[in-house]
Design an enzyme around this catalytic site. Sequence first.
Site, PDB file in Angstrom:
ATOM      1  N   GLU A   1       0.866  -1.324   0.060  1.00 46.76           N
ATOM      2  CA  GLU A   1       0.126   0.086   0.019  1.00 46.76           C
ATOM      3  C   GLU A   1       0.883   1.277   0.062  1.00 46.76           C
ATOM      4  OE1 GLU A   1      -3.950  -0.320   1.494  1.00 46.76           O
ATOM      5  OE2 GLU A   1      -3.288   1.085   3.276  1.00 46.76           O
TER       6      GLU A   1
ATOM      7  N   GLU B   1       2.126   1.723  -3.423  1.00 45.35           N
ATOM      8  CA  GLU B   1       1.020   2.127  -4.379  1.00 45.35           C
ATOM      9  C   GLU B   1       0.880   3.787  -4.082  1.00 45.35           C
ATOM     10  OE1 GLU B   1      -2.944   0.192  -3.612  1.00 45.35           O
ATOM     11  OE2 GLU B   1      -3.779   1.939  -5.247  1.00 45.35           O
TER      12      GLU B   1
ATOM     13  N   CYS C   1      -8.727  -2.275   3.652  1.00 42.03           N
ATOM     14  CA  CYS C   1      -8.692  -3.486   4.529  1.00 42.03           C
ATOM     15  C   CYS C   1     -10.173  -3.848   5.156  1.00 42.03           C
ATOM     16  CB  CYS C   1      -7.751  -3.145   5.798  1.00 42.03           C
ATOM     17  SG  CYS C   1      -6.282  -2.359   5.408  1.00 42.03           S
TER      18      CYS C   1
ATOM     19  N   SER D   1      -7.549   2.147  -2.606  1.00 41.99           N
ATOM     20  CA  SER D   1      -6.113   1.173  -2.878  1.00 41.99           C
ATOM     21  C   SER D   1      -6.619  -0.181  -3.366  1.00 41.99           C
ATOM     22  CB  SER D   1      -5.555   1.029  -1.735  1.00 41.99           C
ATOM     23  OG  SER D   1      -4.656  -0.035  -1.676  1.00 41.99           O
TER      24      SER D   1
ATOM     25  N   LYS E   1     -16.096  -9.958   6.569  1.00 49.26           N
ATOM     26  CA  LYS E   1     -15.133 -11.044   5.640  1.00 49.26           C
ATOM     27  C   LYS E   1     -15.778 -12.097   5.353  1.00 49.26           C
ATOM     28  CE  LYS E   1     -11.238  -8.803   7.549  1.00 49.26           C
ATOM     29  NZ  LYS E   1     -10.752  -7.750   6.276  1.00 49.26           N
TER      30      LYS E   1
ATOM     31  N   GLU F   1     -17.043 -11.106   2.009  1.00 48.22           N
ATOM     32  CA  GLU F   1     -15.496 -10.770   1.271  1.00 48.22           C
ATOM     33  C   GLU F   1     -14.994 -12.305   0.575  1.00 48.22           C
ATOM     34  OE1 GLU F   1     -12.248  -9.658   3.251  1.00 48.22           O
ATOM     35  OE2 GLU F   1     -11.337  -8.393   1.790  1.00 48.22           O
TER      36      GLU F   1
ATOM     37  N   GLU G   1     -13.491 -12.316  -7.576  1.00 46.72           N
ATOM     38  CA  GLU G   1     -12.245 -11.683  -7.969  1.00 46.72           C
ATOM     39  C   GLU G   1     -11.187 -11.925  -6.887  1.00 46.72           C
ATOM     40  OE1 GLU G   1     -15.131 -10.008  -7.190  1.00 46.72           O
ATOM     41  OE2 GLU G   1     -14.737  -8.295  -6.052  1.00 46.72           O
TER      42      GLU G   1
ATOM     43  N   CYS H   1     -11.366  -2.515  14.092  1.00 48.20           N
ATOM     44  CA  CYS H   1     -11.915  -4.028  14.370  1.00 48.20           C
ATOM     45  C   CYS H   1     -11.896  -4.408  15.754  1.00 48.20           C
ATOM     46  CB  CYS H   1     -10.568  -4.699  13.688  1.00 48.20           C
ATOM     47  SG  CYS H   1     -10.177  -4.386  12.148  1.00 48.20           S
TER      48      CYS H   1
END
Lengths: 574, 185
Positions: free
Chosen positions: A280, A283, A300, A320, A359, A362, A367, A504
């Site tokens: 990251e 990036e 994230c 990102s 998640k 996710e 993808e 989190c």
Amino acid sequence: MPTVDLTINGREITVEAGATILQAARLAGFQIPTLCYLSGLSPTGACRVCVVEVEGARTLVPSCAFPVADGMIVRTHTARVRAARTAIVQLLLANHPQECLTCVRNGDCELQTLTRELNIREIPFQGERRLAPVDSSSPAIERDPEKCILCGRCVRVCQEIQNVGAISFTKRGFQSEVAPAYDRQLDITSCVNCGQCIIQCPTGALREHSSVRRVWEWLQDPNMHVVAQTAPAVRVGIGEMFGAAPGGIYTGQLVTALSNIGFDRVFDTNFAADLTIVEEATELVRRVKNNEPLPMITSCSPGWIKYCEHYYPDLIPHLSTCRSPHEMLGALIKSYYAEQYGIFPGNIAVVSIMPCTAKKFETERPELETNGFPSVDAVLTVREVARMIKTAGIDFLNLPPRDFDNPLGTSTGAADIFASTGGVMEAALRTAAFYLTGKELANVDFRDVRGLRGIKEARIKIGDMEVNVAVASGLANAKVLMDQIRKGESPYTFIEIMGCPGGCINGGGMPQGSNVETVRARMRAIYTIDQTKVYRRSHQNPAIRKLYEEYLGEPGSERAHHLLHTTYMARERS
Amino acid sequence: MISTTEFASIARLDNGHKNREVDLAAVDEILDSYRPLAPHALIPILQDVQEHYGFLPEAALDRIGRALDISTTRIFGVATFYNQFRLHPLGKHVIRICRGTACHVKGSAALLDTLEMELNIKAGSTTKDGLFSIETVACIGACSIAPVAMVGDKFHGRLTVKDIPRLVKSLKREDAKGAAEKAVA
């Protein structure tokens, strides 16, 4: 600050004007039961469990919504109050499934606790029961409307804190139900799967869509190589599931427990958090140098990502492209690790232990597959894994600690702080500063981005460059920063967004029944771990360096992009 | 990185299945008449939209939600809370059975039961052919001729259960006659 003098249960106390009777009583040490009350959000006075007697008032008043006044005389537990509370709870129970023994909340249900505290021994009312099917359509969240007591805490958190409003009170009277519009199934709404509704639910009406059974099956299958990975926040939350005080650090016990349950390897998502930072920060530097869309926003938090896809699809180029850490680790387990140890990826089950329900959704994103295999096969919340540990008869708190397995188990302090709002920002700055200036920071503590405020801003000096950064947690706060970008008025270069308020450590997969103090304790624990680590900058992680040397090449390389980055899609909002 | 085809899919979704059934131009006009838009305008907007379409179309709720920045679910909550809002179009003939005290004493519950059986629908819904809707009313204010039903804007007083099949039959006959005349013309 103007104050008010009043008497509660014979004790004279002074509180700030504008406080509610409930707040005043709690300050004075008197416990008044509540069900619909939600600290910090609009009081509704719906459940009436918190009623108290105020001298001179014609009726009992709901203490959660009733402001104090000078000279007020309050009694919180008189016979009249006790009778009212008992009747209210008995009425709730009359329309509640009597299946507590097999309910997921058995033992930590607020309705059960209240029934016990009021010493209710019978349900004298009998009437029609409202029947409704369970909605298991979402891979993350399960709705069981029959267990709903219509307190509305989920509705308020979804609308006021998360700005989503996927569920609401619908219909009226006996037909009232907390549900999506048109009784749609949750999976086709713009629910972002954050699970804050589960954290707020006093009963078993909202719960995670459990993967426990599937994981047990893999663990019993001799052909499966079952690999666990645990997120940073899990180690400071799981102790609570076994009765430990909030803020305890149980990293080593967790590894031992997972190993004892039968996981073949226990890796650390923290390793991938360090990897996320390296990718990251690379990036970010590339975006700044090449004039690509800025501010760049962290990726994230899958709840945040789905929110962005629904509500800000036009701003997707600001996200990102880094996968979330557990997806990065899953990809490496199914490629790097599988190749190194000669295991067919189809025989590996990667189980992520997460403070998160989003998640679960996710991992089903196509993808995020690695060479045709899902990178992560199942996600367990902290609550689910604690249930498995209990089923296995393990005395968790007294386990001898163990280290994570290698090669994917080493991490720096920068990875640990991912668990808290501001942590990814701080970790990224520690590494980006090195990438931009070639020099290591003398002081790696960025205190401006720490703490539980919903939106935090900082102006950071890196070499001769100054950058504006912002951190938001909770999606209503994210909306503020996103609207700025949409208007072209965002002064920031880099933004961290976490879907859950506080990050989190207050995720939808963490232990229920938490409050601000609990979350603060977890946060302190996280920064304590960071302080005690040998390395505190992600790019210094020796295992990460080795991974790039042996397998990935350079940060941002083609292979890194294939395994560690992703794409997003616009979604309809409803 | 998002590709151009993915952006195109937003536009496609925007004009997706729900909106094809209903022309939303009227909703946009109504919304325009309430600018600057604020959430507290929700109920008057819903009233205007229902006035125009005769009910609240699903796609209209989505459109209003986006304009007011309120979730569709929340609007659905409002629309299902108040009795004045309908989510389905009404039938050609709306039969309102009065369930006020006087009519109840004079046997309106039996009238309602009979009508529900006759049309094979429940109060608050519409027959599949779109011809009949049954609604209940708290009091029509015609207690002197209880029990009362209203068909459109016509009162039918002192009804008995035997009148119900006759009433339905005559409405059907009226329709058939109207259709035949139309065909001849």
